[in-house]
Design a protein around this motif. Structure first.
Motif, mmCIF file in Angstrom:
data_model
loop_
_atom_site.group_PDB
_atom_site.id
_atom_site.type_symbol
_atom_site.label_atom_id
_atom_site.label_comp_id
_atom_site.label_asym_id
_atom_site.label_seq_id
_atom_site.Cartn_x
_atom_site.Cartn_y
_atom_site.Cartn_z
ATOM 1 N N VAL A 239 39.051 -1.564 -25.951
ATOM 2 C CA VAL A 239 39.849 -1.898 -27.130
ATOM 3 C C VAL A 239 40.558 -0.643 -27.618
ATOM 4 C CG1 VAL A 239 39.787 -2.722 -29.521
ATOM 5 C CG2 VAL A 239 38.285 -3.752 -27.790
ATOM 6 N N ILE A 240 41.851 -0.769 -27.888
ATOM 7 C CA ILE A 240 42.626 0.338 -28.445
ATOM 8 C C ILE A 240 43.055 -0.055 -29.851
ATOM 9 C CG2 ILE A 240 44.627 1.851 -28.179
ATOM 10 C CD1 ILE A 240 44.583 1.246 -25.197
ATOM 11 N N VAL A 241 42.752 0.809 -30.814
ATOM 12 C CA VAL A 241 43.012 0.533 -32.225
ATOM 13 C C VAL A 241 44.199 1.352 -32.703
ATOM 14 C CG1 VAL A 241 42.058 0.654 -34.566
ATOM 15 C CG2 VAL A 241 40.575 0.036 -32.638
ATOM 16 N N GLY A 242 45.150 0.676 -33.349
ATOM 17 C CA GLY A 242 46.271 1.352 -33.990
ATOM 18 C C GLY A 242 46.163 1.203 -35.493
ATOM 19 N N ASN A 243 47.281 1.306 -36.179
ATOM 20 C CA ASN A 243 47.294 1.163 -37.633
ATOM 21 C C ASN A 243 47.554 -0.298 -37.982
ATOM 22 O OD1 ASN A 243 47.411 1.486 -40.362
ATOM 23 N ND2 ASN A 243 49.288 2.688 -40.391
ATOM 24 N N GLY A 244 46.462 -1.039 -38.210
ATOM 25 C CA GLY A 244 46.590 -2.457 -38.515
ATOM 26 C C GLY A 244 46.796 -3.323 -37.288
ATOM 27 N N LYS A 245 46.727 -2.733 -36.097
ATOM 28 C CA LYS A 245 46.912 -3.473 -34.853
ATOM 29 C C LYS A 245 45.838 -3.051 -33.856
ATOM 30 C CE LYS A 245 51.961 -3.208 -35.408
ATOM 31 N NZ LYS A 245 53.214 -2.734 -34.760
ATOM 32 N N TRP A 246 45.600 -3.896 -32.872
ATOM 33 C CA TRP A 246 44.673 -3.551 -31.806
ATOM 34 C C TRP A 246 45.037 -4.349 -30.568
ATOM 35 C CZ3 TRP A 246 41.635 -7.417 -29.643
ATOM 36 C CH2 TRP A 246 41.570 -8.615 -30.362
ATOM 37 N N VAL A 247 44.626 -3.833 -29.418
ATOM 38 C CA VAL A 247 44.822 -4.566 -28.169
ATOM 39 C C VAL A 247 43.534 -4.507 -27.359
ATOM 40 C CG1 VAL A 247 47.312 -4.131 -28.061
ATOM 41 C CG2 VAL A 247 45.728 -2.588 -26.892
ATOM 42 N N SER A 248 43.355 -5.515 -26.535
ATOM 43 C CA SER A 248 42.235 -5.600 -25.604
ATOM 44 C C SER A 248 42.799 -5.543 -24.193
ATOM 45 C CB SER A 248 41.476 -6.914 -25.826
ATOM 46 O OG SER A 248 40.800 -7.322 -24.655
ATOM 47 N N LEU A 249 42.351 -4.563 -23.414
ATOM 48 C CA LEU A 249 42.833 -4.482 -22.036
ATOM 49 C C LEU A 249 42.423 -5.708 -21.230
ATOM 50 C CD1 LEU A 249 43.448 -1.553 -22.909
ATOM 51 C CD2 LEU A 249 42.832 -0.855 -20.590
ATOM 52 N N LYS A 250 41.274 -6.277 -21.557
ATOM 53 C CA LYS A 250 40.846 -7.487 -20.858
ATOM 54 C C LYS A 250 41.805 -8.635 -21.143
ATOM 55 C CE LYS A 250 36.887 -10.542 -20.127
ATOM 56 N NZ LYS A 250 35.452 -10.788 -20.455
ATOM 57 N N ARG A 251 42.174 -8.804 -22.404
ATOM 58 C CA ARG A 251 43.075 -9.896 -22.765
ATOM 59 C C ARG A 251 44.479 -9.681 -22.207
ATOM 60 N NH1 ARG A 251 41.394 -11.936 -28.881
ATOM 61 N NH2 ARG A 251 39.134 -11.921 -28.514
ATOM 62 N N LEU A 252 44.831 -8.419 -21.987
ATOM 63 C CA LEU A 252 46.129 -8.123 -21.388
ATOM 64 C C LEU A 252 46.109 -8.261 -19.868
ATOM 65 C CD1 LEU A 252 47.239 -4.972 -23.442
ATOM 66 C CD2 LEU A 252 48.090 -7.319 -23.681
ATOM 67 N N GLY A 253 44.925 -8.527 -19.308
ATOM 68 C CA GLY A 253 44.802 -8.648 -17.860
ATOM 69 C C GLY A 253 44.841 -7.319 -17.137
ATOM 70 N N LEU A 254 44.480 -6.232 -17.837
ATOM 71 C CA LEU A 254 44.564 -4.889 -17.258
ATOM 72 C C LEU A 254 43.201 -4.315 -16.891
ATOM 73 C CD1 LEU A 254 47.239 -3.376 -19.676
ATOM 74 C CD2 LEU A 254 47.588 -4.239 -17.350
ATOM 75 N N LEU A 255 42.157 -5.089 -17.098
ATOM 76 C CA LEU A 255 40.809 -4.581 -16.828
ATOM 77 C C LEU A 255 40.368 -4.964 -15.419
ATOM 78 C CD1 LEU A 255 38.368 -3.113 -17.979
ATOM 79 C CD2 LEU A 255 37.567 -5.287 -18.897
#
Length: 255
Positions: A239-255
């Motif tokens: 999980v990568i956390v930004g300012n009020g945002k986040w992404v999951s590499l698994k959900r992006l299909g990058l894991l």
């Protein structure tokens, strides 16, 4: 029974107001017309009657500072904190060195803000402790955002999980610069084995506020996944956390 408790609470509030220099209707009383004491009593009365939503950011900061700075008007200090750091959340998350630069805050005031931050983080962590974190994803993201979203440099963390995906430990693995933090697969796997963890969730922040993964983020994640799998340790996500945002590499299909 509830009515009796409310009546008693109102009576206590009115007594405090009279003792601290104002009448029960919230107006100044006696010689303390312009005193900070009456102002503090009004804020406390509003909090108890209407809840924290009735207070602005600077007013909550004032109340936090009441005990740390007992004999000084904390309103100018609270307003200065909001001007400098943008909000209540920004003030309590500010680095201790920057807090020391706020006139009138002092060591006691800075310590009061940091203990509030620590209490908030512990409450957030308690929401995911002893629970399968994959089944409480929203609460996990709330905790990770609280921990990392306002960090000024990149920080890599690892959540070590047991066979039921309950949190064993949350550890900082490295602290880097504004746009890079090293992560060492061998050290990470060693810590997982020491915790008897069967799964890991990687987390790091992007101080820029944009959580979009870099090619280096993706490559490192895949390297760690491969190293972990040789020892039957599952890498659930990064999980990568930004300012009020986040992404999951698994959900992006990058894991």
């Amino acid at each position: 029974m509830t009515s009796g408790r409310n009546t008693l609470q109102d009576s206590n509030i009115q007594a405090d107001l009279l003792l601290e220099g104002q009448s029960p209707d919230g107006e100044p009383h006696g010689s303390d017309v312009h005193g900070a004491t009456g102002h503090r009593a009004r804020l406390r009365a509003r909090l108890l009657k209407a809840g924290p939503e009735a207070l602005a950011d600077h007013e909550i900061l004032e109340m936090v500072l009441f005990l740390a700075v007992p004999r000084r008007d904390t309103k100018p200090i609270a307003r200065a904190l909001v001007r400098r750091f943008g909000s209540y959340a920004g003030a309590i998350a500010a680095p201790i060195g920057e807090l020391r630069g706020v006139e009138g805050l002092g060591e006691a005031g800075a310590a009061a803000l940091k203990i509030v931050q620590a209490a908030a983080l512990r409450l957030a962590k308690a929401e995911i402790a002893y629970r399968p974190v994959l089944n409480h994803w929203d609460r996990l993201i709330e905790y990770l955002t609280a921990v990392l979203a306002r960090e000024r440099v990149e920080q890599a963390r690892a959540l070590f999980l047991d066979q039921r995906n309950r949190l064993i430990a949350d550890e900082v693995q490295s602290v880097g610069t504004v746009n890079h933090t090293p992560l060492y697969p061998r050290e990470l796997i060693r810590r997982a084995l020491e915790h008897h963890a069967t799964a890991i969730i990687l987390v790091h922040n992007h101080p820029s506020g944009d959580p979009t993964p870099s090619p280096e983020d993706v490559a490192m994640t895949r390297e760690i996944k491969q190293a972990a799998s040789t020892l039957s340790i599952v890498l659930h996500d990064h999980v990568i956390v930004g300012n009020g945002k986040w992404v999951s590499l698994k959900r992006l299909g990058l894991l």
